[in-house]
Design an enzyme around this catalytic site. Sequence first.
Site, PDB file in Angstrom:
ATOM      1  N   LYS A   1      -2.219  -9.190 -10.274  1.00  0.00           N
ATOM      2  CA  LYS A   1      -1.879  -9.128  -8.844  1.00  0.00           C
ATOM      3  C   LYS A   1      -1.531 -10.642  -8.242  1.00  0.00           C
ATOM      4  O   LYS A   1      -2.519 -10.950  -8.695  1.00  0.00           O
ATOM      5  CB  LYS A   1      -2.734  -7.867  -7.924  1.00  0.00           C
ATOM      6  CG  LYS A   1      -2.817  -6.744  -8.897  1.00  0.00           C
ATOM      7  CD  LYS A   1      -1.095  -5.945  -9.214  1.00  0.00           C
ATOM      8  CE  LYS A   1      -0.942  -5.055 -11.041  1.00  0.00           C
ATOM      9  NZ  LYS A   1      -1.657  -3.454 -10.522  1.00  0.00           N
TER      10      LYS A   1
HETATM   11  C1  LIG Z   1      -1.746  -2.905 -11.503  1.00  0.00           C
HETATM   12  C2  LIG Z   1      -0.909  -0.884  -9.916  1.00  0.00           C
HETATM   13  C3  LIG Z   1      -1.530   0.201 -10.666  1.00  0.00           C
HETATM   14  C4  LIG Z   1      -3.260  -0.026 -10.797  1.00  0.00           C
HETATM   15  O1  LIG Z   1      -3.942  -0.907  -9.990  1.00  0.00           O
HETATM   16  P1  LIG Z   1      -5.362  -1.255 -10.590  1.00  0.00           P
HETATM   17  O2  LIG Z   1      -6.268  -1.628  -9.221  1.00  0.00           O
HETATM   18  O3  LIG Z   1      -5.705  -1.604 -12.458  1.00  0.00           O
HETATM   19  O4  LIG Z   1      -5.890   0.442 -10.884  1.00  0.00           O
HETATM   20  C5  LIG Z   1      -1.304   1.109  -9.933  1.00  0.00           C
HETATM   21  N1  LIG Z   1       0.309   1.100  -9.788  1.00  0.00           N
HETATM   22  C6  LIG Z   1       0.939  -0.346 -10.111  1.00  0.00           C
HETATM   23  C7  LIG Z   1       2.395  -0.221  -9.791  1.00  0.00           C
HETATM   24  C8  LIG Z   1      -0.020  -1.075 -10.420  1.00  0.00           C
HETATM   25  O5  LIG Z   1       0.839  -2.131 -11.285  1.00  0.00           O
END
Ligand SMILES: *Cc1c(COP(=O)(O)O)cnc(C)c1O
Length: 390
Positions: free
Chosen positions: A192
Site C-alpha cells: 500500500k
Molecule cells: C489491501 C486491501 C484491504 C485489506 O487491507 P489489509 O490491511 O491487508 O487488511 C481491504 N480493501 C482493499 C480494497 C484493499 O486493497
Amino acid sequence: MTMPDATPPFLPFARPDIGDAEIAAVTDALRSGWVTTGPKARAFEEAFTAYLGGDGLQSIAVNSATAGLHLALEALGIGPGDEVIAPTLTFTATVEVVRYLGADPVLVDVDPVTLNIDPEAIRAAITPRTKAIMPVHYGGLACRMDAILSIAREHGLKVVEDAAHALPTTWQGALVGRLASDATVFSFYANKTITTGEGGMAVTRDPRLAERMRVMRLHGMSRDAFDRFTSKTPAWYYEVVAPGFKYNLTDIAAALGLVQLQRLPRFLERRQHLARRYHAALAGLPLVLPADAPAGDVHAWHLYVVRLAAGARLSRDELIQALSERGIGTSVHYVPLHRHPYWRDRYRLAPEQFPHADTAYRAMLSLPLFTAMHDAEQDRVIAALHALLG
Ligand SMILES: *Cc1c(COP(=O)(O)O)cnc(C)c1O
C-alpha cells in the site's frame, strides 16, 4: 572473465520503500523494552490524525484494514439480517467483514470510466434491510462521495469508506478520512502507499464509535495494557465489557508507520511522477488508461490499471505472460467478487449482473508503480508495451 548478464533483474509489480530511517525506528522500538501497543502506537495515531487535519477526528491503529473495517461495522451495530452495499470490483476483505457479523453484502456494479462504485447502482440496490454503504476508492481515485453521502442521508444509511488505496486522496479538496462518512479505514499492508508490514487505521469523528472500536480492538477490555502500565489505578485491574477482538497494532509496526507517514508527501510526488510518465508514454497504444482525479483533486496512484482496447494484438492473459517473460511483474485488481466461488454461490451472482466490472476485469492489468521504482525501470515496462502492442 564472466559475461555480463543480458537479462535485467525481474521487476516486481510492487516493492515496499523501506530505508535506514525505518530500520533505525524499528530498532529503537525493539530496544525500548515496549514492543506491543504502547507509546509508539499512540504517537502514530496522533500523527495520523494531524496528517488528516485533526479537527475532531480520532484515529484507531489496528493490525490490518480488514480488522478496522470489521471494528467499524461492529461499532455501527451491523448484524444478522442487515445488508451492506459494496462494489464487486474490490478485494474480498471489504465484504468478508460483513459476513463476520452475520450480515449480507449486496454487491453492485462500478462506473465504466472510474471503476468506482456507481451511485445509481447503490440507489437501485437499497432494500428495507440495507444498513450501510462501503465505497472503495479504487486505485486511489475518490468515489463520488457527494452522491453517496446524499443517498445515505436520504435513506438513513451508514457509510464506511474502504480507503485501503486512498492515502492520500482528496474529494472536492478534502482528504479522504475527513469526509462526512461514519468511518474511514486505511491499510498499511506491504504494497500500500505506506506500510507497517501489516497494519491499518480506522478514523472517525464520532466519539462513541471511536470508543467502541478502541474497546473491541483489544478483547473488549476497558483499559489497554499501556494504560494500565502508566495510570495510577492498580495495573492489574481491568474490566471486560464485551467479547472483543485482538486487533491492536504493535509498537514495532507503529515505529515503521511513523517514519513512512513522514515520507508520504515524497511518496505521493513519486507516484504522481510515474503516473504522468505512463500517461504520456502509453497514450498512443491500444490501451484505456486510468482516469485522472477531477481538476484540483489528488489521486493517490496506489494502482495504475490499464485496460486493453478492442482490437489489441494480444489478449490480456497473453500480455501478462509476455511481460512476465520480459521480466516484468503485473497484477490484476481484481478478479471481481462475483466470480469467486464463495460469493458467486452464496449469493447466486452472475457476470451479467455486473457488466461494467466484468468487462473491465477481462481487459485489465495493473502495471508496476511503486515509489522505489526508477524511471529506467519504468522505461523497460513502457518499451515492452510498445514492442508487444505498438
Ligand atoms: C489491501 C486491501 C484491504 C485489506 O487491507 P489489509 O490491511 O491487508 O487488511 C481491504 N480493501 C482493499 C480494497 C484493499 O486493497
